[in-house]
Design an enzyme around this catalytic site. Structure first.
Site, PDB file in Angstrom:
ATOM      1  N   ASN A  45     -15.795   8.189   4.752  1.00 26.52           N
ATOM      2  CA  ASN A  45     -16.869   7.700   5.631  1.00 26.52           C
ATOM      3  C   ASN A  45     -16.601   7.997   7.109  1.00 26.52           C
ATOM      4  OD1 ASN A  45     -18.147   6.163   3.395  1.00 26.52           O
ATOM      5  ND2 ASN A  45     -16.323   4.890   3.524  1.00 26.52           N
TER       6      ASN A  45
ATOM      7  N   HIS B 104      -8.142 -10.351   4.993  1.00 21.85           N
ATOM      8  CA  HIS B 104      -8.435  -9.805   3.660  1.00 21.85           C
ATOM      9  C   HIS B 104      -7.547 -10.411   2.561  1.00 21.85           C
ATOM     10  CE1 HIS B 104     -10.340  -6.206   5.929  1.00 21.85           C
ATOM     11  NE2 HIS B 104     -11.210  -7.180   5.770  1.00 21.85           N
TER      12      HIS B 104
HETATM   13  P1  NAD Z   1     -12.845   5.998   2.843  1.00 22.59           P
HETATM   14  O1  NAD Z   1     -12.956   4.892   1.878  1.00 22.59           O
HETATM   15  O2  NAD Z   1     -14.052   6.822   2.997  1.00 22.59           O
HETATM   16  O3  NAD Z   1     -11.569   6.841   2.470  1.00 22.59           O
HETATM   17  C1  NAD Z   1     -11.467   7.466   1.281  1.00 22.59           C
HETATM   18  C2  NAD Z   1     -10.986   8.850   1.630  1.00 22.59           C
HETATM   19  O4  NAD Z   1      -9.616   8.796   2.034  1.00 22.59           O
HETATM   20  C3  NAD Z   1     -11.033   9.766   0.448  1.00 22.59           C
HETATM   21  O5  NAD Z   1     -12.344  10.269   0.316  1.00 22.59           O
HETATM   22  C4  NAD Z   1     -10.027  10.799   0.899  1.00 22.59           C
HETATM   23  O6  NAD Z   1     -10.590  11.681   1.827  1.00 22.59           O
HETATM   24  C5  NAD Z   1      -8.982   9.977   1.646  1.00 22.59           C
HETATM   25  N1  NAD Z   1      -7.867   9.674   0.736  1.00 22.59           N
HETATM   26  C6  NAD Z   1      -7.732   8.632  -0.080  1.00 22.59           C
HETATM   27  N2  NAD Z   1      -6.575   8.714  -0.772  1.00 22.59           N
HETATM   28  C7  NAD Z   1      -5.984   9.846  -0.372  1.00 22.59           C
HETATM   29  C8  NAD Z   1      -4.779  10.491  -0.702  1.00 22.59           C
HETATM   30  N3  NAD Z   1      -3.956   9.996  -1.614  1.00 22.59           N
HETATM   31  N4  NAD Z   1      -4.474  11.644  -0.071  1.00 22.59           N
HETATM   32  C9  NAD Z   1      -5.298  12.165   0.856  1.00 22.59           C
HETATM   33  N5  NAD Z   1      -6.464  11.602   1.211  1.00 22.59           N
HETATM   34  C10 NAD Z   1      -6.789  10.462   0.604  1.00 22.59           C
HETATM   35  O7  NAD Z   1     -12.336   5.511   4.252  1.00 22.59           O
HETATM   36  P2  NAD Z   1     -13.149   4.970   5.448  1.00 22.59           P
HETATM   37  O8  NAD Z   1     -14.204   4.017   4.971  1.00 22.59           O
HETATM   38  O9  NAD Z   1     -13.518   6.090   6.333  1.00 22.59           O
HETATM   39  O10 NAD Z   1     -12.030   4.093   6.126  1.00 22.59           O
HETATM   40  C11 NAD Z   1     -10.941   4.701   6.796  1.00 22.59           C
HETATM   41  C12 NAD Z   1     -10.101   3.591   7.366  1.00 22.59           C
HETATM   42  O11 NAD Z   1     -10.936   2.783   8.225  1.00 22.59           O
HETATM   43  C13 NAD Z   1      -9.550   2.614   6.334  1.00 22.59           C
HETATM   44  O12 NAD Z   1      -8.318   2.145   6.804  1.00 22.59           O
HETATM   45  C14 NAD Z   1     -10.567   1.489   6.326  1.00 22.59           C
HETATM   46  O13 NAD Z   1     -10.001   0.286   5.878  1.00 22.59           O
HETATM   47  C15 NAD Z   1     -10.927   1.435   7.796  1.00 22.59           C
HETATM   48  N6  NAD Z   1     -12.252   0.877   8.098  1.00 22.59           N
HETATM   49  C16 NAD Z   1     -13.372   1.400   7.552  1.00 22.59           C
HETATM   50  C17 NAD Z   1     -14.601   0.904   7.900  1.00 22.59           C
HETATM   51  C18 NAD Z   1     -15.873   1.480   7.338  1.00 22.59           C
HETATM   52  O14 NAD Z   1     -16.943   0.933   7.613  1.00 22.59           O
HETATM   53  N7  NAD Z   1     -15.844   2.555   6.605  1.00 22.59           N
HETATM   54  C19 NAD Z   1     -14.697  -0.142   8.834  1.00 22.59           C
HETATM   55  C20 NAD Z   1     -13.515  -0.655   9.405  1.00 22.59           C
HETATM   56  C21 NAD Z   1     -12.311  -0.119   9.041  1.00 22.59           C
END
Ligand code: NAD
Length: 410
Positions: free
Chosen positions: A11, A207
């Site tokens: 994301n 969390h």
């Molecule tokens: P996400 O859920 O989209 O991330 C999943 C992605 O991480 C996968 O698609 C892959 O690209 C990568 N990934 C997962 N496991 C992997 C591995 N073993 N090796 C390599 N790549 C791997 O993540 P996001 O929603 O963008 O969130 C990123 C960070 O931001 C996280 O720490 C999340 O907790 C934090 N966060 C997200 C949001 C949000 O709204 N999306 C809000 C606040 C904080």
């Protein structure tokens, strides 16, 4: 910044890559390093088909084509800025892969860093002979965002007012905040040091703490409906969260007492953090519980639960546990252990939540369990006392002082 690489294909990675490209235009190159499964190929093909990736805000759409998308770490060769935007448990995997391709003075960091970044990143880079690197750790992502279609469209459902960022060495935080603010059109501000980011990781309280409070007596039966998460905080859960927060405050005071020059002002008590972050979204500020249940930003948000034919089951594979325990609460417990601060409430939460994720961290209140190597506790990197912990935060353990200016085009 002529070459910017985002590590991760989820994301936040989509949003960052598009906004950075919108800012840099033809003055720079933006790439996505996505080694996970066949994500790179999927994103690339979808982006080509769509003529770019769209970031949808409430009143506008920004559409850009990212220059390179690859599952090969060599994409990082020559990069000026590398940003990890992925769950913290994937950071080390990607960092180890890209380390041989880094140039000196590259700016590398994570959005968000979660806890233990300050021990893990310098140590891995040192082991891989990557020198003179400037690190940064951000407190959170600027956006709440969800992919609607990988490589095509991502929706931003909320934007944070401001995001703290710290650096190693600490004096690079201001320049880093300016660079990130330009590239993301968000407002980053400098935080005093990376330990402050680590300890102020509020997700590590909220969390696992709420999960523990909601499900500690769970006996395997389904619930008729999904439980509210933040607004499911009752007096008992509020008291658990308050105690966890107070224990982290005790760690903060112990470190500040031992190192009077090392400010941890950013490590706020949970109630203060809620008021500072959500302000007027909270209707009733009289108590911690009321601050949770009357916070408009938390309206209707559900606990991670899995729907089955006979009802709803707690989802113990949720990132609220798999990310916020090993790269959150366990790290904080390790810091407490180094400082000699007792954390009975955090221990209680860790004992239960680690069983839910099939990990062993604590044995008789001490971090001696078999799964610690998978976490970012300082001991994993040879850091076992307060002096070496503070030296790591200042960047003194792993390299000579980094000099020179960081620069950004435009
Ligand atoms: P996400 O859920 O989209 O991330 C999943 C992605 O991480 C996968 O698609 C892959 O690209 C990568 N990934 C997962 N496991 C992997 C591995 N073993 N090796 C390599 N790549 C791997 O993540 P996001 O929603 O963008 O969130 C990123 C960070 O931001 C996280 O720490 C999340 O907790 C934090 N966060 C997200 C949001 C949000 O709204 N999306 C809000 C606040 C904080």
């Amino acid at each position: 910044m002529k070459k910017v690489i985002v590590c991760g294909g989820g994301n936040g990675a989509h949003v960052f890559a598009v906004l950075a490209k919108a800012y840099l235009g033809s003055n720079g190159l933006v790439g996505i390093y996505a080694p996970y499964k066949d994500e790179a190929k999927l994103i690339k093909e979808a982006m080509e088909e769509n003529g770019g990736i769209e970031v949808v805000f409430s009143g506008s759409i920004i559409k850009e084509k990212v220059d390179i998308i690859s599952q090969s770490p060599s994409i990082c060769q020559g990069a000026d800025l590398i940003v990890f935007i992925a769950p913290a448990y994937s950071h080390e995997i990607m960092l180890k892969a890209i380390a041989p391709y880094l140039k000196e003075k590259v700016l590398i960091g994570a959005l968000p860093a979660r806890s233990g970044f300050e021990f893990s990143f310098p140590s891995i880079l040192k082991d891989n002979y990557a020198e003179n690197i400037i690190l940064f750790a951000a407190q959170t992502l600027p956006w709440a965002c969800r992919l609607e279609s990988p490589g095509k469209k991502v929706k931003v459902v909320g934007t944070k007012d401001k995001i703290g960022v710290a650096a190693i060495p600490p004096e690079k935080a201001k320049e880093t905040a300016e660079i990130l603010s330009k590239l993301t059109f968000a407002r980053f501000y400098p935080v005093e040091n990376v330990l402050a980011v680590s300890l102020s990781n509020i997700g590590q309280i909220v969390h696992p703490g709420i999960m523990y409070g909601l499900f500690k007596n769970y006996e395997g039966l389904p619930y008729p409906e999904s439980l509210l998460f933040y607004q499911g905080v009752n007096e008992e859960i509020g008291s658990i969260l308050e105690k966890m927060s107070q224990e982290i405050q005790s760690i903060k005071y112990a470190i500040e007492k031992a190192f009077p020059g090392l400010s941890l002002e950013e490590v706020k008590d949970l109630k203060k953090w809620l008021f500072d972050t959500y302000g007027s979204s909270i209707k009733d500020t009289s108590s911690l519980v009321s601050a949770f249940i009357t916070n408009k930003a938390y309206d209707g948000l559900k606990a991670p639960m899995i729907k089955k034919a006979d009802g709803y089951y707690p989802d113990f594979s949720s990132r609220y546990l798999t990310e916020d325990v090993p790269t959150g609460l366990v790290v904080t417990k390790a810091i407490a252990q180094i400082c000699g601060v007792a954390t009975p409430m955090i221990d209680q939460v860790l004992n239960t939540t680690s069983k839910w994720i099939n990990k062993e961290y604590l044995i008789d209140g001490q971090l001696r369990g078999g799964n610690l190597a998978e976490t970012r506790v300082p001991f994993n990197y040879g850091i076992t006392n307060l002096n070496s912990m503070v030296a790591a935060v200042k960047g003194q353990l792993w390299k000579e002082e980094v000099t020179g200016e960081l620069r950004i085009q435009n």
